[in-house]
Design an enzyme around this catalytic site. Structure first.
Site, short mmCIF file in Angstrom:
data_model
loop_
_atom_site.label_atom_id
_atom_site.label_comp_id
_atom_site.label_asym_id
_atom_site.label_seq_id
_atom_site.Cartn_x
_atom_site.Cartn_y
_atom_site.Cartn_z
N ARG A 1 10.99 -27.25 76.79
CA ARG A 1 11.25 -27.76 78.15
C ARG A 1 11.32 -29.27 78.11
O ARG A 1 10.42 -29.92 77.58
CB ARG A 1 10.14 -27.33 79.11
CG ARG A 1 10.11 -25.86 79.30
CD ARG A 1 9.10 -25.42 80.31
NE ARG A 1 8.86 -24.01 80.13
CZ ARG A 1 8.11 -23.25 80.91
NH1 ARG A 1 7.53 -23.78 81.95
NH2 ARG A 1 7.96 -21.98 80.66
N SER B 1 11.35 -22.26 83.84
CA SER B 1 10.41 -21.45 84.61
C SER B 1 9.97 -22.08 85.92
O SER B 1 10.78 -22.28 86.81
CB SER B 1 9.21 -21.11 83.74
OG SER B 1 8.43 -20.14 84.37
N HIS B 2 8.68 -22.44 86.03
CA HIS B 2 8.16 -22.95 87.29
C HIS B 2 8.40 -24.45 87.45
O HIS B 2 8.00 -25.03 88.46
CB HIS B 2 6.67 -22.65 87.40
CG HIS B 2 5.89 -23.27 86.29
ND1 HIS B 2 5.89 -22.78 85.02
CD2 HIS B 2 5.11 -24.38 86.26
CE1 HIS B 2 5.12 -23.55 84.26
NE2 HIS B 2 4.64 -24.52 84.98
N ASP C 1 8.35 -17.47 90.96
CA ASP C 1 8.76 -18.76 90.39
C ASP C 1 10.25 -18.73 90.03
O ASP C 1 10.94 -17.72 90.25
CB ASP C 1 7.89 -19.16 89.20
CG ASP C 1 8.16 -18.34 87.95
OD1 ASP C 1 8.67 -17.21 88.08
OD2 ASP C 1 7.85 -18.82 86.84
N ASP D 1 12.06 -18.40 87.36
CA ASP D 1 12.65 -17.39 86.47
C ASP D 1 12.11 -15.99 86.75
O ASP D 1 12.40 -15.05 86.00
CB ASP D 1 12.45 -17.78 85.01
CG ASP D 1 10.99 -17.79 84.59
OD1 ASP D 1 10.13 -18.12 85.43
OD2 ASP D 1 10.70 -17.47 83.42
N ASP E 1 9.09 -14.53 86.70
CA ASP E 1 7.99 -13.84 86.02
C ASP E 1 6.65 -14.05 86.73
O ASP E 1 5.72 -13.29 86.54
CB ASP E 1 7.91 -14.18 84.52
CG ASP E 1 7.89 -15.67 84.24
OD1 ASP E 1 7.91 -16.46 85.20
OD2 ASP E 1 7.86 -16.03 83.04
N ARG E 2 6.53 -15.09 87.57
CA ARG E 2 5.28 -15.31 88.29
C ARG E 2 5.34 -14.73 89.70
O ARG E 2 6.43 -14.67 90.29
CB ARG E 2 4.99 -16.80 88.43
CG ARG E 2 4.78 -17.49 87.14
CD ARG E 2 4.43 -18.94 87.40
NE ARG E 2 4.15 -19.59 86.12
CZ ARG E 2 3.37 -20.64 85.97
NH1 ARG E 2 2.79 -21.19 87.02
NH2 ARG E 2 3.17 -21.15 84.78
N GLU F 1 -2.47 -13.32 83.72
CA GLU F 1 -2.98 -14.68 83.57
C GLU F 1 -3.27 -15.24 84.96
O GLU F 1 -2.61 -14.87 85.94
CB GLU F 1 -1.95 -15.57 82.90
CG GLU F 1 -1.60 -15.18 81.49
CD GLU F 1 -0.74 -16.26 80.82
OE1 GLU F 1 -1.31 -17.11 80.14
OE2 GLU F 1 0.48 -16.24 81.01
N LYS G 1 5.79 -11.28 81.77
CA LYS G 1 5.19 -11.04 83.06
C LYS G 1 6.32 -10.78 84.06
O LYS G 1 7.45 -11.20 83.83
CB LYS G 1 4.28 -12.19 83.47
CG LYS G 1 4.88 -13.58 83.41
CD LYS G 1 3.78 -14.61 83.61
CE LYS G 1 4.33 -16.02 83.73
NZ LYS G 1 4.33 -16.74 82.43
C1 VG1 Z 1 1.42 -22.33 81.94
C2 VG1 Z 1 0.36 -21.34 82.32
C3 VG1 Z 1 0.40 -20.14 81.39
C4 VG1 Z 1 1.81 -19.54 81.41
C5 VG1 Z 1 2.83 -20.60 81.06
C6 VG1 Z 1 4.25 -20.10 81.17
O1 VG1 Z 1 1.17 -22.84 80.66
O2 VG1 Z 1 -0.90 -21.93 82.29
O3 VG1 Z 1 -0.56 -19.21 81.79
O4 VG1 Z 1 1.91 -18.48 80.49
O5 VG1 Z 1 2.70 -21.69 81.96
O6 VG1 Z 1 4.52 -19.62 82.46
P1 VG1 Z 1 0.49 -24.28 80.42
O7 VG1 Z 1 0.51 -24.47 78.94
O8 VG1 Z 1 1.32 -25.26 81.18
O9 VG1 Z 1 -0.88 -24.18 80.99
V1 VG1 Z 1 6.10 -19.70 83.03
O10 VG1 Z 1 6.21 -18.78 84.38
O11 VG1 Z 1 6.26 -21.34 83.36
O12 VG1 Z 1 7.04 -19.34 81.76
CO CO Z 2 8.10 -18.37 84.91
#
Ligand code: VG1
Ligand code: CO
Length: 557
Positions: A23, A116-117, A284, A286, A288-289, A371, A384
């Site tokens: 990213r 993703s988010h 979110d 993509d 998955d959340r 998570e 997810k």
């Molecule tokens: C974060 C979350 C983690 C999740 C990851 C990807 O990671 O804490 O639980 O699996 O995002 O989610 P980090 O390293 O920033 O804490 V997603 O929906 O952004 O792919």
């Molecule tokens: Co995501």
């Protein structure tokens, strides 16, 4: 006839995938020659000879640069002698939908174009992620290999002319690449995914429950990829048009930060507070959340959502047969552990990141996992899955004929309540954040705090254990070290510190706090009040304010 060419390039040093893919700011991909090409070639090179003649799936969340990136993948895949690419219409595939297609089509893997988010747009973020044949995020061993290749890459293989594909048109186009056929199949973004969902859930039962009881729901896609999936769900369940909002994927998510939490989905919370909906969810970018809300925006923490789904598996057709086991990431509260204990099934605790659940699911050790970061899922795919979580909740509502709040209340009365909060300090200066981690690591190494008492807000907590979480995968024996610094107190309260691995610049400090109240204790408190003292102790031990210069977190969950 289109022919593969070798294109000379130079490596970049910063293509190390984080918690979930590469990213970076979108401009990094746009303004540095062959930046995306290098990473795509590194992915394909990491696969080795198997890439020749393979089938790969490609899709993304609709963010800025998606279509251009798909086009590059088409050219590089053809150059590397991939046999077929399956691409979502308009480039659109949610992360769980891509996982479903990889599995259903027995593809060699998939490439996801998403951050993703993280926000999207030319001045926000873009990302590329690789999933393997099981449909799940590549393991650290694979992403390490991709990173190593990216550091020394000197050329990539591409077919630079004659591969025009209209991504908006469903159908297969076959090209003759230097004598071998190369297919690009554009598929309806929701078709395969809904085939799967209909195997897992009883759509008719959900539909008739919502109709008969006249329940209103609202699904907010935050202008991300779940838009078309929610629109499809609206039709399947005969929901009112008001049941879906922000359901057209936009390159910049319409300016929203597509992270479904109490801060960034505030608009949904406000509308539910004033509205008449019995159930709400947001997703979110993509897909998955998910964030689950009850009437009047009653908030279900992701930790509790996972526990409730596990405890109510009997209402979910796919899970009715029983759960083999469950898993949660380490920072996630132990609510699901209590359910597992009662069910007499194992509960695994993994490091943060969905990739750690893959082996457990492949080995049949777990059926569901989650998570605290708004992720819940099961072994139906290897990601997810936000829409899946909503269908679980709707199945539970239909089965129990109770409100979201009543279900939570009953759950706490049976299992007790795990209060949980997460403080995010986004965009910190990396140096300060790293120094804080160093400071905490030293405290852990010396074990000097163990046995000490800490007081705040009139409460005293005795530290009984601290460590830096280490995980040995029970399936392949791989070891992941330094996955989060933990402080455990005598009364079961817990603090966890880690740095985010999904940001595109600077550092994000995450502080996770939780505590437990038994079924007869105070189960109706406000989490922020209940956890105030332990948060204060966290700030004291870590010297977070001093190291980061931050008085307040940017997001509280
Ligand atoms: C974060 C979350 C983690 C999740 C990851 C990807 O990671 O804490 O639980 O699996 O995002 O989610 P980090 O390293 O920033 O804490 V997603 O929906 O952004 O792919
Ligand atoms: Co995501």
């Amino acid at each position: 006839m289109p022919k593969p060419e070798f294109v000379v390039t130079e490596p970049y040093e910063d293509q190390k995938p984080g918690t979930s893919g590469l990213r970076k700011p979108t401009r990094r991909f746009l303004e540095n020659k062959y930046y995306p090409e290098n990473f795509i070639q590194s992915i394909l090179s990491s696969i080795g000879d198997e890439v020749v003649g393979s089938v790969l799936v490609v899709g993304g969340d609709g963010r800025y640069f998606l279509k251009e990136a798909v086009q590059k993948i088409i050219q590089i895949a053809a150059g590397n002698r991939v046999r077929k690419l399956i691409v979502g219409q308009g480039g659109i595939l949610s992360t769980p939908a891509l996982s479903a297609i990889v599995r259903a089509k027995k593809a060699l893997g998939g490439i996801l174009l998403t951050a993703s988010h993280n926000p999207g747009g030319i001045d926000a973020d873009f990302g590329i992620k690789f999933n393997c044949a099981n449909g799940g995020p590549a393991s650290s061993a694979v992403t390490d290999k991709i990173y190593e290749i990216s550091k020394t890459i000197v050329e990539f293989k591409a077919v630079n002319e004659g591969l025009e594909v209209n991504l908006d048109e469903v159908g297969t186009k076959t090209f003759d690449v230097d004598g071998t056929p190369f297919d690009v199949e554009v598929v309806d973004s929701t078709a395969e995914y809904f085939t799967l969902m209909k195997e897992l859930f009883d759509f008719e039962a959900i539909k008739s429950y919502l109709q008969v009881s006249q329940k209103e729901i609202i699904l907010d896609s935050m202008n991300g990829v779940t838009g078309p999936y929610c629109t499809r769900l609206q039709k399947e369940l005969a929901l009112s048009p008001e049941s879906v909002s922000n359901n057209i994927p936009k390159p910049d998510f319409g300016g929203l930060h597509p992270d479904p939490n109490l801060k960034w989905a505030q608009h949904l919370i406000m509308s539910m507070r004033n509205g008449d909906q019995d159930f709400g969810a947001a997703f979110d970018g993509d897909g998955d959340r998910n964030m689950v809300l009850g009437r009047n925006a009653f908030f279900v923490t992701p930790c509790d959502s996972l526990a409730v789904i596990a405890a109510n598996a009997c209402h979910i057709p796919y899970l009715k047969k029983g759960l083999s086991g469950v898993a949660r990431s380490m920072p996630t509260s132990g609510a699901v552990d209590l359910v597992a204990k009662k069910l007499g099934i194992p509960c695994y605790v993994t490091p943060t990141g969905w990739k750690f659940f893959g082996n457990l699911m492949d080995a049949g050790k777990i059926s569901i996992c989650g998570e605290e970061s708004f992720g819940t899922g099961s072994d139906h795919v290897r990601e997810k899955d936000g829409i899946w979580a909503v269908l679980c909740w709707l199945s539970i509502l239909a089965g129990r004929k109770q409100s979201v709040e009543e279900i939570l209340q009953a759950h706490w009365e049976e299992y007790g309540r795990n209060y949980f909060t997460r403080y995010d300090y986004e965009g910190c200066d990396s140096e300060g954040a790293n120094k804080m981690v160093e400071h905490l690591s030293k405290l852990i190494e010396s074990q000097e705090l163990v046995g000490q008492e800490f007081s705040a807000q009139g409460k005293t907590f005795k530290l009984v254990e601290n460590d830096n979480f280490e995980y040995t995968d029970p399936v392949d024996g791989s070891v992941s070290k330094k996955q989060g610094i933990r402080f455990l107190f005598e009364d079961g309260s817990r603090l966890v510190f880690r740095l985010s691995g999904t940001g595109s610049s600077g550092a994000t400090v995450r502080l996770y706090c939780d505590s437990y109240e038994g079924p007869t204790g105070n189960i109706s408190g406000n989490p922020q009040d209940v956890l105030k003292a332990i948060v204060e102790i966290a700030l004291k031990i870590s010297e977070l304010k001093e190291f980061t210069g931050r008085e307040e977190p940017t997001v509280i969950t």
